[in-house]
Enzyme design. Sequence first.
Site, PDB file in Angstrom:
ATOM      1  N   CYS A   2       0.875  -1.163   0.000  1.00 50.45           N
ATOM      2  CA  CYS A   2       0.000   0.000   0.000  1.00 50.45           C
ATOM      3  C   CYS A   2       0.911   1.212   0.000  1.00 50.45           C
ATOM      4  O   CYS A   2       2.127   1.064   0.074  1.00 50.45           O
ATOM      5  CB  CYS A   2      -0.856   0.017   1.259  1.00 50.45           C
ATOM      6  SG  CYS A   2      -1.767  -1.512   1.491  1.00 50.45           S
ATOM      7  N   ARG A  30       0.895   2.064  -5.921  1.00 50.12           N
ATOM      8  CA  ARG A  30       1.168   1.019  -4.934  1.00 50.12           C
ATOM      9  C   ARG A  30      -0.080   0.243  -4.533  1.00 50.12           C
ATOM     10  O   ARG A  30      -0.005  -0.758  -3.819  1.00 50.12           O
ATOM     11  CB  ARG A  30       1.794   1.630  -3.667  1.00 50.12           C
ATOM     12  CG  ARG A  30       3.066   2.395  -3.922  1.00 50.12           C
ATOM     13  CD  ARG A  30       3.631   2.933  -2.624  1.00 50.12           C
ATOM     14  NE  ARG A  30       4.005   1.849  -1.741  1.00 50.12           N
ATOM     15  CZ  ARG A  30       5.166   1.203  -1.795  1.00 50.12           C
ATOM     16  NH1 ARG A  30       6.061   1.531  -2.696  1.00 50.12           N
ATOM     17  NH2 ARG A  30       5.426   0.224  -0.948  1.00 50.12           N
ATOM     18  N   TRP A  79      -3.944  -1.684  -1.282  1.00 45.21           N
ATOM     19  CA  TRP A  79      -4.072  -2.855  -2.142  1.00 45.21           C
ATOM     20  C   TRP A  79      -4.389  -4.002  -1.191  1.00 45.21           C
ATOM     21  O   TRP A  79      -3.556  -4.408  -0.391  1.00 45.21           O
ATOM     22  CB  TRP A  79      -2.766  -3.096  -2.897  1.00 45.21           C
ATOM     23  CG  TRP A  79      -2.863  -4.174  -3.920  1.00 45.21           C
ATOM     24  CD1 TRP A  79      -3.366  -4.047  -5.189  1.00 45.21           C
ATOM     25  CD2 TRP A  79      -2.429  -5.533  -3.798  1.00 45.21           C
ATOM     26  NE1 TRP A  79      -3.285  -5.250  -5.847  1.00 45.21           N
ATOM     27  CE2 TRP A  79      -2.720  -6.182  -5.018  1.00 45.21           C
ATOM     28  CE3 TRP A  79      -1.839  -6.270  -2.783  1.00 45.21           C
ATOM     29  CZ2 TRP A  79      -2.430  -7.517  -5.250  1.00 45.21           C
ATOM     30  CZ3 TRP A  79      -1.548  -7.608  -3.008  1.00 45.21           C
ATOM     31  CH2 TRP A  79      -1.846  -8.208  -4.232  1.00 45.21           C
ATOM     32  N   ASN A 105       1.456  -0.211   5.933  1.00 43.36           N
ATOM     33  CA  ASN A 105       1.780  -0.931   4.695  1.00 43.36           C
ATOM     34  C   ASN A 105       2.574  -2.163   5.107  1.00 43.36           C
ATOM     35  O   ASN A 105       3.591  -2.038   5.771  1.00 43.36           O
ATOM     36  CB  ASN A 105       2.623  -0.022   3.782  1.00 43.36           C
ATOM     37  CG  ASN A 105       3.215  -0.776   2.615  1.00 43.36           C
ATOM     38  OD1 ASN A 105       2.612  -1.719   2.108  1.00 43.36           O
ATOM     39  ND2 ASN A 105       4.388  -0.367   2.178  1.00 43.36           N
ATOM     40  N   GLY A 106       2.099  -3.344   4.724  1.00 43.86           N
ATOM     41  CA  GLY A 106       2.798  -4.574   5.110  1.00 43.86           C
ATOM     42  C   GLY A 106       1.787  -5.611   5.555  1.00 43.86           C
ATOM     43  O   GLY A 106       0.588  -5.477   5.299  1.00 43.86           O
ATOM     44  N   GLU A 486       7.985 -11.240 -22.728  1.00 42.19           N
ATOM     45  CA  GLU A 486       7.723  -9.949 -22.102  1.00 42.19           C
ATOM     46  C   GLU A 486       6.649  -9.177 -22.884  1.00 42.19           C
ATOM     47  O   GLU A 486       5.778  -8.535 -22.294  1.00 42.19           O
ATOM     48  CB  GLU A 486       9.029  -9.147 -21.982  1.00 42.19           C
ATOM     49  CG  GLU A 486       8.909  -7.737 -21.451  1.00 42.19           C
ATOM     50  CD  GLU A 486       8.207  -7.599 -20.088  1.00 42.19           C
ATOM     51  OE1 GLU A 486       8.007  -8.614 -19.401  1.00 42.19           O
ATOM     52  OE2 GLU A 486       7.826  -6.470 -19.748  1.00 42.19           O
ATOM     53  N   LYS A 490       3.085  -7.871 -21.329  1.00 40.07           N
ATOM     54  CA  LYS A 490       2.613  -6.483 -21.398  1.00 40.07           C
ATOM     55  C   LYS A 490       1.183  -6.433 -21.926  1.00 40.07           C
ATOM     56  O   LYS A 490       0.333  -5.725 -21.405  1.00 40.07           O
ATOM     57  CB  LYS A 490       3.497  -5.627 -22.314  1.00 40.07           C
ATOM     58  CG  LYS A 490       4.827  -5.224 -21.789  1.00 40.07           C
ATOM     59  CD  LYS A 490       4.824  -4.138 -20.735  1.00 40.07           C
ATOM     60  CE  LYS A 490       4.766  -4.657 -19.340  1.00 40.07           C
ATOM     61  NZ  LYS A 490       5.872  -5.184 -18.677  1.00 40.07           N
ATOM     62  N   GLU A 493      -1.327  -7.809 -19.314  1.00 39.72           N
ATOM     63  CA  GLU A 493      -1.613  -6.995 -18.133  1.00 39.72           C
ATOM     64  C   GLU A 493      -2.318  -5.686 -18.470  1.00 39.72           C
ATOM     65  O   GLU A 493      -3.240  -5.305 -17.770  1.00 39.72           O
ATOM     66  CB  GLU A 493      -0.369  -6.756 -17.268  1.00 39.72           C
ATOM     67  CG  GLU A 493       0.705  -5.931 -17.895  1.00 39.72           C
ATOM     68  CD  GLU A 493       1.904  -5.699 -16.987  1.00 39.72           C
ATOM     69  OE1 GLU A 493       1.722  -5.561 -15.777  1.00 39.72           O
ATOM     70  OE2 GLU A 493       3.033  -5.639 -17.506  1.00 39.72           O
ATOM     71  N   HIS A 509       4.666 -27.896 -31.518  1.00 43.51           N
ATOM     72  CA  HIS A 509       4.364 -29.107 -30.741  1.00 43.51           C
ATOM     73  C   HIS A 509       3.036 -29.003 -30.005  1.00 43.51           C
ATOM     74  O   HIS A 509       2.859 -29.626 -28.972  1.00 43.51           O
ATOM     75  CB  HIS A 509       5.504 -29.384 -29.754  1.00 43.51           C
ATOM     76  CG  HIS A 509       6.802 -29.660 -30.448  1.00 43.51           C
ATOM     77  ND1 HIS A 509       7.160 -30.906 -30.904  1.00 43.51           N
ATOM     78  CD2 HIS A 509       7.810 -28.819 -30.821  1.00 43.51           C
ATOM     79  CE1 HIS A 509       8.345 -30.831 -31.498  1.00 43.51           C
ATOM     80  NE2 HIS A 509       8.754 -29.582 -31.456  1.00 43.51           N
ATOM     81  N   LYS A 612       1.959  -2.505  -8.328  1.00 43.79           N
ATOM     82  CA  LYS A 612       3.334  -2.323  -8.817  1.00 43.79           C
ATOM     83  C   LYS A 612       4.318  -3.208  -8.062  1.00 43.79           C
ATOM     84  O   LYS A 612       5.263  -3.710  -8.632  1.00 43.79           O
ATOM     85  CB  LYS A 612       3.713  -0.850  -8.651  1.00 43.79           C
ATOM     86  CG  LYS A 612       5.079  -0.479  -9.158  1.00 43.79           C
ATOM     87  CD  LYS A 612       5.049  -0.199 -10.623  1.00 43.79           C
ATOM     88  CE  LYS A 612       6.399   0.171 -11.183  1.00 43.79           C
ATOM     89  NZ  LYS A 612       6.500  -0.201 -12.590  1.00 43.79           N
TER      90      LYS A 612
HETATM   91  C1  AGP Z   1       5.106  -6.175 -15.000  1.00 46.66           C
HETATM   92  O1  AGP Z   1       4.821  -5.082 -15.766  1.00 46.66           O
HETATM   93  C2  AGP Z   1       5.013  -6.024 -13.540  1.00 46.66           C
HETATM   94  N1  AGP Z   1       5.292  -4.762 -13.057  1.00 46.66           N
HETATM   95  C3  AGP Z   1       5.560  -7.232 -12.755  1.00 46.66           C
HETATM   96  O2  AGP Z   1       5.589  -8.377 -13.507  1.00 46.66           O
HETATM   97  C4  AGP Z   1       6.920  -7.018 -12.052  1.00 46.66           C
HETATM   98  O3  AGP Z   1       7.965  -7.065 -12.973  1.00 46.66           O
HETATM   99  C5  AGP Z   1       7.097  -8.093 -10.975  1.00 46.66           C
HETATM  100  O4  AGP Z   1       6.057  -7.989 -10.048  1.00 46.66           O
HETATM  101  C6  AGP Z   1       8.420  -8.000 -10.269  1.00 46.66           C
HETATM  102  O5  AGP Z   1       8.599  -6.761  -9.681  1.00 46.66           O
HETATM  103  P1  AGP Z   1      10.016  -6.241  -9.241  1.00 46.66           P
HETATM  104  O6  AGP Z   1      10.831  -6.062 -10.461  1.00 46.66           O
HETATM  105  O7  AGP Z   1       9.728  -4.955  -8.540  1.00 46.66           O
HETATM  106  O8  AGP Z   1      10.586  -7.276  -8.331  1.00 46.66           O
END
Ligand code: AGP
Length: 617
Positions: A2, A30, A79, A105-106, A486, A490, A493, A509, A612
């Site tokens: 959060c 966050r 979150w 947060n935690g 990757e 993208k 998500e 396959h 994030k």
């Molecule tokens: C992808 O766009 C995300 N932000 C996610 O996959 C991210 O790379 C992953 O959660 C790892 O985060 P980090 O690099 O902060 O460890």
Amino acid sequence: MCGIFGIVTKNQEISVGKVVFEGIKRLEYRGYDSCGIVSLYNSKLFIKKEAGKIDEIHKKIKLDEFPSGSRLALAHTRWATHGAPTKQNSHPHLDCFDKIAVVHNGIIENFLELRNELTSLGHTFKSETDSEVIPHLIEDFMKKGNSFKDAIINALKKCKGAYAIAVCQIDNPDLIIVARKESPLIIGIEEGKTTYCSSDIPAFLPYTRKCYIMEDDELAVLKAGEVQFFDLKSDNKLIRKEMQTIEWNIDAAEKGGYDHFMLKEIYEEPDALRFTMKISDQLLTKFANALISADSIYITAAGTSYHSALAGKFIISKFLGKHIQDMECSEFETQLKCSLQDNSVIIAISQSGETIDTIEAIRWAKKTKSVKILTITNVVGSSITRYSDHVIVTNAGPEIGVAATKTYSTQVLALALIAVSIAKTRKIISNEEIVKYQDALAGIPNIIEQFLEKNVDLIKYIVNNLEKNMNYFFLARGISIATAKEGGLKLKEVACRFIEGYSAASAKHGPISLVREGFPIIFIAPPDETYNRLVGNVMEFKARGGRIISVVVESDVKITKLSDITIRIPQPADKFHNLFSPITFMPALQLLAYYAALAHDLDPDKPLNLSKTVTVH
Ligand code: AGP
């Protein structure tokens, strides 16, 4: 994961409600399923909280309006982990008598035991959260005669887990007390006037660049324009911390004229890469030497960072001449329980430096064997750095969009720089070749700049062309499989499309059976040693009616002829540039995901269900 933010000030000119409202908006990346603000005035707490996104809540209940005389406020953007995103579960949480307010947060892991214990003592809980035990514990210790500060210290002693907390209490109207363990917390300060606490720097950057980065097991007492730090590990003794000055400005943390952070951050890639290039040779050599002398090497991360690990392991092993085992961080302990050996080196990658699975993987490895941890992160002082032997900070600047973009390319660049440093140390290629690889790396920002300048209309056209397709593939071979994966992530998500990034060879396959007339397949096709085989794969998919879109270099001929549409990356067709194509080819796929999100009316900065930083298992 959060965001928390707070202010205590002497400045009569400012509205603390407005400041914390703006502050949590900058922390919304966050978590954005509910938010709340508390301000303290005339021995009373004023609270506004609600489920939903900050702007939506603001329209309903004017989140920035609080008593004008108030000089202290705390805010939280959530979150959800424990308890659904509802008004009751949103922060701040209070004690039984509405005297103490906490934002957290935690995760308090033992909250159920604590909650039972407190309930049996007569406390009443209003939410399902783990966080609510904190104000009740503080209340309990204050009832026993503890001062506000001691009550917090004693309450935290009972909590197991991770926290960054900020607390205010009506009988102490001039103070905020904060503490940190495994969740980030930074104190911003305008000396003599105002003090801020925040989960991240951008929230207070419009007001000050001076700050203190808190470490685990530290507590701080914040008064207007002053702060004192205490070490909870050594008898709560007063400690001196060094003030830091943030070099980047608030423009870097705000949208700067772009519609979304994601787009801004894609356009920032060239400059971010230029910053990453400044990693010192000395540090790169440390990484290189550790890898050269290791018996076994692992590379671990999550999500996008894991994809950069896949690209990076390919680039590094080319010059290292050793196998590097990639491993998703969540699987690290389970898979290596019986086989991790002393003298292993683990490369851990995390842009935030706070991903719990990555941190736990390296913590476990350190505890189990004599290993070295080499970390690549974008956040100075983040939790992961505490468990690392050497740390490279990518210096991409703040990344606010939930989708990682510039942090991905800078991570791959950092790994590529390590690879070239290994080549130099091991002297396995000529000096002339080393210079060519270095020139290729130095040229990357310009290649991306040129691409972004000329290709937006083409990307929008492709998005229109693909619009009706819910599913398609990104296919590639060799190093570009990382790029395909990757790219697929993208699109999943931000555009909510099921796009699979896959090996072009493996797709035969099984997955090829999905292909029908018009089924789109995007081939990632730099002219490297896999190119001719990829041409064969393109033909196989074309023969089955696939609509071929390819990402190629400017001079490409063969795959271009087979393609319905090509995206051309303005880079030379040589082995020096091919090796770094995961960096130069990626902005095309990031832009595609961005415009696809817009085409489907989605907010690319706030993908559904995502946050994030993932600080839960
Ligand atoms: C992808 O766009 C995300 N932000 C996610 O996959 C991210 O790379 C992953 O959660 C790892 O985060 P980090 O690099 O902060 O460890």
